[in-house]
Enzyme design. Structure first.
Site, PDB file in Angstrom:
ATOM      1  N   SER A 112       4.056   1.492   6.253  1.00 63.25           N
ATOM      2  CA  SER A 112       2.598   1.544   6.232  1.00 63.25           C
ATOM      3  C   SER A 112       1.974   1.623   7.620  1.00 63.25           C
ATOM      4  CB  SER A 112       2.077   0.341   5.455  1.00 63.25           C
ATOM      5  OG  SER A 112       0.701   0.469   5.252  1.00 63.25           O
ATOM      6  N   HIS A 113       1.144   0.620   7.950  1.00 59.59           N
ATOM      7  CA  HIS A 113       0.396   0.670   9.213  1.00 59.59           C
ATOM      8  C   HIS A 113       1.223   0.189  10.400  1.00 59.59           C
ATOM      9  CE1 HIS A 113       0.215  -3.319   7.602  1.00 59.59           C
ATOM     10  NE2 HIS A 113      -0.077  -3.778   8.804  1.00 59.59           N
ATOM     11  N   ASP A 276      -4.171   5.072   7.075  1.00 53.84           N
ATOM     12  CA  ASP A 276      -3.031   4.476   7.776  1.00 53.84           C
ATOM     13  C   ASP A 276      -1.749   5.281   7.605  1.00 53.84           C
ATOM     14  OD1 ASP A 276      -2.569   3.868   5.094  1.00 53.84           O
ATOM     15  OD2 ASP A 276      -1.582   1.971   5.568  1.00 53.84           O
ATOM     16  N   ASP A 278       0.823   5.333   5.630  1.00 50.53           N
ATOM     17  CA  ASP A 278       1.239   5.866   4.327  1.00 50.53           C
ATOM     18  C   ASP A 278       0.056   6.287   3.458  1.00 50.53           C
ATOM     19  OD1 ASP A 278       0.463   3.200   4.003  1.00 50.53           O
ATOM     20  OD2 ASP A 278       1.754   2.911   2.262  1.00 50.53           O
ATOM     21  N   ASP A 280      -2.691   4.691   2.281  1.00 50.25           N
ATOM     22  CA  ASP A 280      -3.356   3.876   1.257  1.00 50.25           C
ATOM     23  C   ASP A 280      -4.536   3.067   1.796  1.00 50.25           C
ATOM     24  OD1 ASP A 280      -1.763   2.108   2.657  1.00 50.25           O
ATOM     25  OD2 ASP A 280      -0.680   1.343   0.908  1.00 50.25           O
ATOM     26  N   ARG A 281      -4.690   2.999   3.129  1.00 52.08           N
ATOM     27  CA  ARG A 281      -5.830   2.259   3.675  1.00 52.08           C
ATOM     28  C   ARG A 281      -6.942   3.207   4.097  1.00 52.08           C
ATOM     29  NH1 ARG A 281      -3.910  -2.938   7.121  1.00 52.08           N
ATOM     30  NH2 ARG A 281      -2.229  -3.583   5.731  1.00 52.08           N
ATOM     31  N   LYS A 375      -3.595   1.205  -3.571  1.00 48.85           N
ATOM     32  CA  LYS A 375      -4.833   1.489  -2.877  1.00 48.85           C
ATOM     33  C   LYS A 375      -4.759   2.930  -2.373  1.00 48.85           C
ATOM     34  CE  LYS A 375      -3.342  -1.186   1.227  1.00 48.85           C
ATOM     35  NZ  LYS A 375      -2.040  -1.708   0.834  1.00 48.85           N
TER      36      LYS A 375
HETATM   37  C1  VG1 Z   1      -1.201  -6.822   4.592  1.00 48.46           C
HETATM   38  C2  VG1 Z   1      -2.595  -7.004   4.047  1.00 48.46           C
HETATM   39  C3  VG1 Z   1      -2.588  -6.880   2.532  1.00 48.46           C
HETATM   40  C4  VG1 Z   1      -1.975  -5.534   2.134  1.00 48.46           C
HETATM   41  C5  VG1 Z   1      -0.594  -5.393   2.765  1.00 48.46           C
HETATM   42  C6  VG1 Z   1       0.033  -4.060   2.497  1.00 48.46           C
HETATM   43  O1  VG1 Z   1      -0.361  -7.842   4.099  1.00 48.46           O
HETATM   44  O2  VG1 Z   1      -3.124  -8.246   4.429  1.00 48.46           O
HETATM   45  O3  VG1 Z   1      -3.897  -7.007   2.050  1.00 48.46           O
HETATM   46  O4  VG1 Z   1      -1.868  -5.419   0.742  1.00 48.46           O
HETATM   47  O5  VG1 Z   1      -0.686  -5.569   4.178  1.00 48.46           O
HETATM   48  O6  VG1 Z   1      -0.762  -3.009   2.963  1.00 48.46           O
HETATM   49  P1  VG1 Z   1       0.012  -9.156   4.938  1.00 48.46           P
HETATM   50  O7  VG1 Z   1       0.957  -9.910   4.063  1.00 48.46           O
HETATM   51  O8  VG1 Z   1       0.597  -8.693   6.231  1.00 48.46           O
HETATM   52  O9  VG1 Z   1      -1.282  -9.863   5.170  1.00 48.46           O
HETATM   53  V1  VG1 Z   1      -0.039  -1.653   3.643  1.00 48.46           V
HETATM   54  O10 VG1 Z   1      -1.205  -0.493   3.884  1.00 48.46           O
HETATM   55  O11 VG1 Z   1       0.652  -2.291   4.955  1.00 48.46           O
HETATM   56  O12 VG1 Z   1       1.057  -1.202   2.495  1.00 48.46           O
HETATM   57 CO    CO Z   2      -0.488   1.309   3.951  1.00 48.73          CO
END
Ligand code: VG1
Ligand code: CO
Length: 538
Positions: A112-113, A276, A278, A280-281, A375
């Site tokens: 992801s990010h 981001d 992948d 989804d953000r 998302k």
């Molecule tokens: C973070 C965010 C959470 C989100 C997750 C995955 O998790 O706070 O809201 O669903 O990332 O998003 P954490 O446990 O680090 O707080 V993504 O776009 O990284 O798949």
């Molecule tokens: Co993501």
């Protein structure tokens, strides 16, 4: 052709908030990815001859693991895999493909990010037949399997050519390479009023979209530039690169600086957005106006019926616990249910499947709806465009009007990244131990460690974050990140409600100053972590 390879378990293959994320250096150890993928397959039942969707965000190591996943799917008896051309699929597009083609599930390769490249992060997550992230019951089974695994199955075959669409074979399994964008773009067109958006653009509306060198480049170019007619160059950093061009593909005010500097000043474009790693953000900004993700969720919900896909109204709204309560006020006004779930999209799946919620969101720049089970960054951007096109008002005007109608939830998240994991654990333990003592002090009326009872399947998830709730509706929430790959990240979420419109123009950090100070002293953050201030404020 099927080979059975003996292996031994690796420590720490526990899926976090969203799949297994580790440094590339960890993932590229011999058998590491194979062990995890085999553990996923071992945790599933009844997939013989079925379809598996596979794709990733294009980050470093994606090409190698895509080939491994295909070979292992064939050896384990899947009948077909659908793979995005170039091994690419955004997370929401993968979710859509699983649903549309009734696949058994999908494997998404992404962290992801988190940053990419040889020294960056890699990740694998499994999505089930509803298109959503594996629920906790399944991730627990997968984790248990990683601890007892003794062998995995893989076929011996040369690399599959993923550069062109079409069908080929890997052993007895069919490999279908598809255009990663086409099905997703058609879905977006079915939900939003593309004609109204085209009219808006013809009237002189301008925007910038920052793909941050990650997966949404091809999606945004096709939809925004080719289908909606925005000029070429609207999409910045639009080519997915193995290291995201050095970007930290996290669409917030800190990491999307380049976009923010273009859009925020006077004379900038009308609208700015980013997504981001992948896809989804989403980050939403207008000239002079940053829209917090919590406000964005509330505003999208309040205006949803302006969009064809939601014209008949919403069944309900769901938000993660740390997300501000702005959406709750909209739900109340609409007379629909509002659900509060733990952090992570996997908790929305049951509500969406049961038709209890239509729109969901998290404070972490994630918004989505029942159209997929993840998302969806570009979905949020298109929904904003649809609303802007129908209201013919700027982003700032829409946001301030929303505050006037519902009141403003001042909201900020303070992250203390890469702190010592043991110290972070002690800080949380100490807070947990002082919950009853805190109640009654500083205007705190209730304090707890959040637990969630899923209203659909009755499962209970505990230890989901510490909440301090104040008499005026303010909240401070503490939790440890479940997506980081080094040390621990402490997230502190701070919120205060201000109904009086004459007090809506204060800066967020200023409006929250006394709560922010309290968030630090109550948890003794400096004493435990050595940090006097957070590393990232959003
Ligand atoms: C973070 C965010 C959470 C989100 C997750 C995955 O998790 O706070 O809201 O669903 O990332 O998003 P954490 O446990 O680090 O707080 V993504 O776009 O990284 O798949
Ligand atoms: Co993501």
């Amino acid at each position: 052709m099927i080979r059975t390879i003996a292996t031994t378990p690796f420590d720490g293959q526990k899926p976090g908030t969203s799949g297994l994320r580790k440094k590339v250096t960890v993932f590229s150890q011999p058998h590491y990815a194979e062990n995890f993928i085999q553990s996923v397959f071992d945790a599933l039942e009844g997939f013989a001859g079925q379809t598996l969707v596979i794709g990733g965000d294009g980050r470093f190591y994606n090409p190698q693991v895509i080939q491994t996943a295909i070979r292992m799917a064939a050896a384990n008896g899947f009948g077909r895999v659908m793979v995005g051309r170039g091994g690419l699929l955004s997370t929401p597009a993968a979710s859509h493909l699983i649903r549309k083609y009734r696949a058994f599930g999908g494997i998404i390769l992404s962290a992801s990010h988190n940053p990419g490249g040889p020294d960056g992060d890699f990740g694998i997550k499994y999505n089930a037949a509803n298109g959503g992230p594996a629920p906790e019951k399944l991730t627990d089974t997968i984790f248990a399997r990683t601890r007892s695994i003794t062998q995995y199955s893989i076929i011996d075959t040369p690399d599959i050519d993923l550069s062109r669409t079409g069908e080929t074979k890997a052993g007895n399994m069919t490999v279908e390479v598809i255009d990663p964008v086409a099905d997703y773009a058609a879905l977006m067109q079915s939900l939003f009023d593309f004609d109204a958006i085209r009219d808006l653009i013809r009237s002189g509306f301008t925007m910038k979209f920052d793909a941050m060198g990650a997966i949404t480049g091809p999606y945004a170019r096709r939809i925004l530039e080719e289908m909606l007619g925005l000029p070429e160059g609207t999409v910045m950093n639009g080519t997915p690169l193995p290291d995201f061009g050095g970007h930290h593909p996290d669409p917030n005010l800190v990491h999307a600086r380049e976009l923010v500097d273009i859009v925020m000043p006077p004379g900038g474009p009308d609208f700015g957005a980013a997504s981001d790693g992948d896809g989804d953000r989403n980050l939403i900004i207008g000239r002079g106006m940053y829209v917090t993700p919590s406000d964005s969720l509330a505003i999208l919900a309040a205006n949803a019926t302006l969009c064809p896909g939601y014209a008949s109204g919403l069944a309900g709204i769901a938000r993660s616990m740390p997300t501000s309560t702005a959406a709750d006020r909209v739900a109340e006004k609409l007379g629909i249910a509002c659900f509060e779930t733990p952090t992570g999209w996997k908790f929305f799946g049951n509500l969406l499947d049961a038709g209890k919620a239509t729109i969901c969101g998290e404070e972490s720049f994630g918004t989505g709806s029942s159209h997929v089970r993840e998302k969806d960054g570009l979905w949020a951007v298109l929904m904003w465009l649809n609303i802007l096109a129908r209201r013919r008002q700027g982003v700032a005007g829409i946001v301030t009007a929303h505050w006037r109608e519902y009141g403003r939830n001042y909201y900020s998240r303070h992250d203390y990244e890469e702190v010592d994991a043991a110290a972070a654990g002690q800080l949380m333990d100490a807070l947990r131990g002082s919950l009853s003592a805190l109640t009654g002090q500083h205007g705190i009326t209730a304090a707890d460690d959040f637990a969630y009872d899923d209203p659909v399947d009755g499962s209970r998830s505990t230890g989901q974050g510490i909440r301090l709730m104040f008499e005026d509706g303010a909240r401070i929430v503490y939790r440890l990140s479940g997506t980081g790959t080094s040390g621990a990240t402490l997230r502190v979420y701070i919120e205060r409600y201000e109904p009086d419109a004459s007090r809506h123009a204060t800066g967020t950090q200023e409006a929250l100053a006394s709560l922010i100070a309290l968030s630090r002293s109550l948890a003794q953050i400096e004493r435990y972590t050595g940090r006097a201030a957070p590393t990232v404020i959003t």
